[in-house]
Design a protein around this motif. Structure first.
Motif, PDB file in Angstrom:
ATOM      1  N   LEU A 116       2.269  -5.326  -2.143  1.00  0.00           N
ATOM      2  CA  LEU A 116       2.279  -4.911  -0.745  1.00  0.00           C
ATOM      3  C   LEU A 116       1.699  -3.515  -0.655  1.00  0.00           C
ATOM      4  CD1 LEU A 116       3.479  -5.530   2.181  1.00  0.00           C
ATOM      5  CD2 LEU A 116       5.413  -4.127   1.472  1.00  0.00           C
ATOM      6  N   ASP A 117       0.934  -3.272   0.389  1.00  0.00           N
ATOM      7  CA  ASP A 117       0.436  -1.919   0.638  1.00  0.00           C
ATOM      8  C   ASP A 117       1.644  -0.987   0.747  1.00  0.00           C
ATOM      9  OD1 ASP A 117      -0.180   0.465   2.215  1.00  0.00           O
ATOM     10  OD2 ASP A 117      -2.107  -0.472   2.630  1.00  0.00           O
ATOM     11  N   PRO A 118       1.699   0.069  -0.064  1.00  0.00           N
ATOM     12  CA  PRO A 118       2.871   0.960  -0.051  1.00  0.00           C
ATOM     13  C   PRO A 118       3.178   1.549   1.332  1.00  0.00           C
ATOM     14  CG  PRO A 118       1.514   1.430  -1.952  1.00  0.00           C
ATOM     15  CD  PRO A 118       0.744   0.455  -1.093  1.00  0.00           C
ATOM     16  N   LEU A 119       2.180   1.756   2.166  1.00  0.00           N
ATOM     17  CA  LEU A 119       2.444   2.301   3.502  1.00  0.00           C
ATOM     18  C   LEU A 119       3.158   1.286   4.392  1.00  0.00           C
ATOM     19  CD1 LEU A 119      -0.818   4.363   4.115  1.00  0.00           C
ATOM     20  CD2 LEU A 119       1.432   5.165   3.351  1.00  0.00           C
ATOM     21  N   ILE A 120       2.842   0.014   4.227  1.00  0.00           N
ATOM     22  CA  ILE A 120       3.569  -1.026   4.965  1.00  0.00           C
ATOM     23  C   ILE A 120       5.004  -1.089   4.449  1.00  0.00           C
ATOM     24  CG2 ILE A 120       3.721  -3.519   5.415  1.00  0.00           C
ATOM     25  CD1 ILE A 120       0.621  -3.556   5.306  1.00  0.00           C
ATOM     26  N   GLY A 121       5.153  -1.021   3.132  1.00  0.00           N
ATOM     27  CA  GLY A 121       6.493  -0.996   2.552  1.00  0.00           C
ATOM     28  C   GLY A 121       7.303   0.195   3.033  1.00  0.00           C
TER      29      GLY A 121
END
Length: 178
Positions: A131-136
């Motif tokens: 998962l994109d860390p910013l979405i996480g």
């Protein structure tokens, strides 16, 4: 269902199998661990341990304390010993008194740092949730509240450093996108 079938097959014939589920914060590791535990429990008794309960707070969460704890837990599980350990209380910023979890057949470790190289030899399977860390980051803030924004920004850097040094994703045989 294919993942469950694959993990069942991989775990068969292995004494005291251990599965690790790793990936960025907010990627769904806890949900997957709970789902796998329920799905695999008809074949074997399972225990799920969450890294959030093992970190010694925000600072140096992915450091030597976590590694030593994971080494001890995996060795104890392999020796069919009860797991006696303390979990971190985020409200008091201290570890609670130790509790005991009786030995089960399958141990599932979930959370950032659960599939680290130091215990790779004990693991029957490594799963990465991509998962994109910013979405996480946004998922965690939505779940846990704005009060942890500063710590989570530091955490993004800490987890990225860990994943880069440990090459966690590159070592996982299952990579799932969330």
């Amino acid at each position: 269902m294919q993942l469950i079938n694959a993990l069942t097959e991989i775990s068969q014939g292995v004494d005291q199998p251990i599965i690790a589920i790793d990936g960025p914060a907010g990627s769904g590791k806890t949900t997957l661990a709970n789902t796998l535990s329920l799905a695999l429990s008809p074949q074997m008794r399972t225990t799920v341990i969450h890294m959030d309960g093992l970190y010694p707070g925000w600072d140096d969460a992915l450091g030597s304390v976590l590694t030593e704890t994971l080494l001890w837990l995996t060795q104890s599980h392999k020796e069919k010993k009860a797991l006696r350990y303390s979990t971190f209380n985020w409200a008091t910023s201290e570890f609670d008194p130790p509790h005991t979890v009786e030995s089960t057949q399958l141990l599932i470790l979930e959370g950032v740092g659960s599939a680290q190289r130091a215990i790779e030899g004990q693991l029957v399977s490594l799963i990465w949730l991509d998962l994109d860390p910013l979405i996480g980051f946004q998922r965690v803030i939505d779940r846990d509240g704005q009060s942890i924004t500063t710590q989570m920004k530091k955490w993004l850097h800490q987890q990225e450093q860990h994943f880069t040094t440990d090459k966690t994703k590159e070592r996982c045989e299952f990579i799932l996108s969330t």
